[in-house]
Write a protein that holds these residues in place. Structure first.
Motif, PDB file in Angstrom:
ATOM      1  N   HIS A 189       0.834  -1.200   0.000  1.00 52.51           N
ATOM      2  CA  HIS A 189       0.000   0.000   0.000  1.00 52.51           C
ATOM      3  C   HIS A 189       0.871   1.254   0.000  1.00 52.51           C
ATOM      4  O   HIS A 189       0.642   2.185  -0.783  1.00 52.51           O
ATOM      5  CB  HIS A 189      -0.914   0.011   1.227  1.00 52.51           C
ATOM      6  N   LEU A 190       1.863   1.274   0.877  1.00 50.39           N
ATOM      7  CA  LEU A 190       2.740   2.441   0.972  1.00 50.39           C
ATOM      8  C   LEU A 190       3.546   2.636  -0.306  1.00 50.39           C
ATOM      9  O   LEU A 190       3.681   3.751  -0.815  1.00 50.39           O
ATOM     10  CB  LEU A 190       3.678   2.283   2.172  1.00 50.39           C
ATOM     11  N   GLY A 191       4.095   1.536  -0.828  1.00 49.01           N
ATOM     12  CA  GLY A 191       4.869   1.628  -2.067  1.00 49.01           C
ATOM     13  C   GLY A 191       4.021   2.067  -3.239  1.00 49.01           C
ATOM     14  O   GLY A 191       4.458   2.853  -4.080  1.00 49.01           O
ATOM     15  N   GLY A 192       2.774   1.560  -3.295  1.00 47.57           N
ATOM     16  CA  GLY A 192       1.873   1.963  -4.364  1.00 47.57           C
ATOM     17  C   GLY A 192       1.490   3.424  -4.259  1.00 47.57           C
ATOM     18  O   GLY A 192       1.436   4.139  -5.262  1.00 47.57           O
ATOM     19  N   LEU A 193       1.237   3.888  -3.041  1.00 45.59           N
ATOM     20  CA  LEU A 193       0.860   5.288  -2.821  1.00 45.59           C
ATOM     21  C   LEU A 193       1.956   6.237  -3.292  1.00 45.59           C
ATOM     22  O   LEU A 193       1.695   7.187  -4.044  1.00 45.59           O
ATOM     23  CB  LEU A 193       0.576   5.509  -1.334  1.00 45.59           C
ATOM     24  N   VAL A 194       3.182   5.975  -2.873  1.00 44.84           N
ATOM     25  CA  VAL A 194       4.308   6.835  -3.260  1.00 44.84           C
ATOM     26  C   VAL A 194       4.621   6.695  -4.745  1.00 44.84           C
ATOM     27  O   VAL A 194       4.840   7.691  -5.450  1.00 44.84           O
ATOM     28  CB  VAL A 194       5.560   6.497  -2.421  1.00 44.84           C
ATOM     29  N   GLY A 195       4.611   5.451  -5.242  1.00 40.83           N
ATOM     30  CA  GLY A 195       4.891   5.232  -6.660  1.00 40.83           C
ATOM     31  C   GLY A 195       3.866   5.891  -7.553  1.00 40.83           C
ATOM     32  O   GLY A 195       4.214   6.514  -8.567  1.00 40.83           O
ATOM     33  N   GLY A 196       2.595   5.782  -7.198  1.00 38.24           N
ATOM     34  CA  GLY A 196       1.533   6.415  -7.977  1.00 38.24           C
ATOM     35  C   GLY A 196       1.652   7.922  -7.982  1.00 38.24           C
ATOM     36  O   GLY A 196       1.413   8.579  -9.006  1.00 38.24           O
ATOM     37  N   ALA A 197       2.015   8.496  -6.822  1.00 34.34           N
ATOM     38  CA  ALA A 197       2.180   9.953  -6.735  1.00 34.34           C
ATOM     39  C   ALA A 197       3.301  10.427  -7.663  1.00 34.34           C
ATOM     40  O   ALA A 197       3.150  11.412  -8.393  1.00 34.34           O
ATOM     41  CB  ALA A 197       2.474  10.348  -5.289  1.00 34.34           C
ATOM     42  N   LEU A 198       4.413   9.714  -7.643  1.00 31.10           N
ATOM     43  CA  LEU A 198       5.551  10.112  -8.477  1.00 31.10           C
ATOM     44  C   LEU A 198       5.252   9.925  -9.962  1.00 31.10           C
ATOM     45  O   LEU A 198       5.562  10.791 -10.788  1.00 31.10           O
ATOM     46  CB  LEU A 198       6.791   9.309  -8.083  1.00 31.10           C
ATOM     47  N   LEU A 199       4.643   8.802 -10.307  1.00 28.25           N
ATOM     48  CA  LEU A 199       4.355   8.519 -11.712  1.00 28.25           C
ATOM     49  C   LEU A 199       3.291   9.441 -12.282  1.00 28.25           C
ATOM     50  O   LEU A 199       3.269   9.700 -13.486  1.00 28.25           O
ATOM     51  CB  LEU A 199       3.910   7.058 -11.870  1.00 28.25           C
ATOM     52  N   SER A 200       2.406   9.944 -11.444  1.00 27.96           N
ATOM     53  CA  SER A 200       1.327  10.806 -11.927  1.00 27.96           C
ATOM     54  C   SER A 200       1.827  12.182 -12.357  1.00 27.96           C
ATOM     55  O   SER A 200       1.147  12.879 -13.112  1.00 27.96           O
ATOM     56  CB  SER A 200       0.264  10.984 -10.842  1.00 27.96           C
ATOM     57  N   VAL A 201       3.003  12.564 -11.885  1.00 32.26           N
ATOM     58  CA  VAL A 201       3.516  13.899 -12.205  1.00 32.26           C
ATOM     59  C   VAL A 201       3.672  14.079 -13.711  1.00 32.26           C
ATOM     60  O   VAL A 201       3.352  15.140 -14.259  1.00 32.26           O
ATOM     61  CB  VAL A 201       4.860  14.145 -11.485  1.00 32.26           C
ATOM     62  N   ILE A 202       4.127  13.035 -14.398  1.00 32.26           N
ATOM     63  CA  ILE A 202       4.370  13.135 -15.844  1.00 32.26           C
ATOM     64  C   ILE A 202       3.077  13.421 -16.607  1.00 32.26           C
ATOM     65  O   ILE A 202       2.979  14.430 -17.315  1.00 32.26           O
ATOM     66  CB  ILE A 202       5.044  11.854 -16.368  1.00 32.26           C
ATOM     67  N   PRO A 203       2.049  12.552 -16.513  1.00 34.22           N
ATOM     68  CA  PRO A 203       0.809  12.845 -17.259  1.00 34.22           C
ATOM     69  C   PRO A 203       0.112  14.108 -16.783  1.00 34.22           C
ATOM     70  O   PRO A 203      -0.541  14.797 -17.574  1.00 34.22           O
ATOM     71  CB  PRO A 203      -0.054  11.604 -17.027  1.00 34.22           C
TER      72      PRO A 203
END
Length: 225
Positions: A189-203
């Protein structure tokens, strides 16, 4: 001819309110449900050994080269309750994020964030030396939460009926529930939350830039009329 100035925020709100079909989210949801029924029909979704055969994540096997488990485990669920809770969250969060990020951006955040969650979970297991079989879309769902968090921060804390405060409370309660429930992979959950936040910056940056350019062109065209 003149018309009132239409800011990039207004243009964004119009796009968000259009009734667009979030078919990528629906396809992912259907795949999860279909895989669950297949697991039930061929051995049972509560049978750990059977779930391993179908592609559940297990760090010792991943270390042996079965890296596909980092991906396939996102589409497997232990029991109907596990499936229902994740698909319910996917239905509501996914609809918003696909309309907002676009289909490619949505896939990037969902799948990429889910992989980040599984990688972080595996890293923590390697650190602690305690291995368990895991599966579920919750890491990817938390990635969508992370993407929504960034989107709200970029748009002054409000999009449609969603506010930053409401989302933060939802995230905190979801994480807390994970810590309080046995058998929940909170690290995913924690890894997904942080990973999703970082990956969302591009789009998000690409989409906002496109809205800004479109609004600038429209303003110049109106100024010439």
């Amino acid at each position: 001819m003149e018309r009132p100035y239409d800011s990039g925020e207004d243009a964004l709100e119009r796009i968000l309110h259009r009734k667009q079909k979030s078919w990528v989210m629906l396809v992912i949801l259907v795949i999860n449900v279909a895989v669950f029924f297949y697991a039930e029909a061929t051995g049972g979704s509560d049978d750990v050994q059977h779930m391993i055969k179908l592609g559940a994540a297990y760090t010792p096997l991943i270390r042996q080269g079965e890296y596909y488990r980092l991906f396939t485990s996102m589409f497997l669920h232990f029991g109907p309750g596990h499936l229902f809770s994740n698909m319910l969250a996917l239905f509501f969060l996914g609809d918003f994020m696909e309309r907002y990020l676009g289909k490619i951006g949505f896939l990037l955040v969902y799948l990429g964030g889910g992989l980040c969650g599984n990688l972080f979970s595996m890293a923590m297991e390697l650190r602690g030396g305690d291995y368990s079989v895991s599966a579920g879309a919750s890491g990817a769902v938390f990635a969508l939460m992370g993407g929504m968090l960034v989107a709200l921060l970029m748009h002054h804390g409000k999009l449609e009926d969603l506010t930053l405060r409401r989302l933060v409370i939802y995230i905190v309660l979801s994480l807390w529930a994970g810590f309080q429930t046995a058998g929940i992979d909170v690290n995913a959950h924690l890894g997904g939350l942080v990973g999703g936040a970082l990956l969302s910056v591009i789009p998000l940056l690409v989409r906002n830039s496109a809205h800004l350019r479109r609004n600038t062109v429209d303003s110049r065209r109106d100024g010439q009329l």
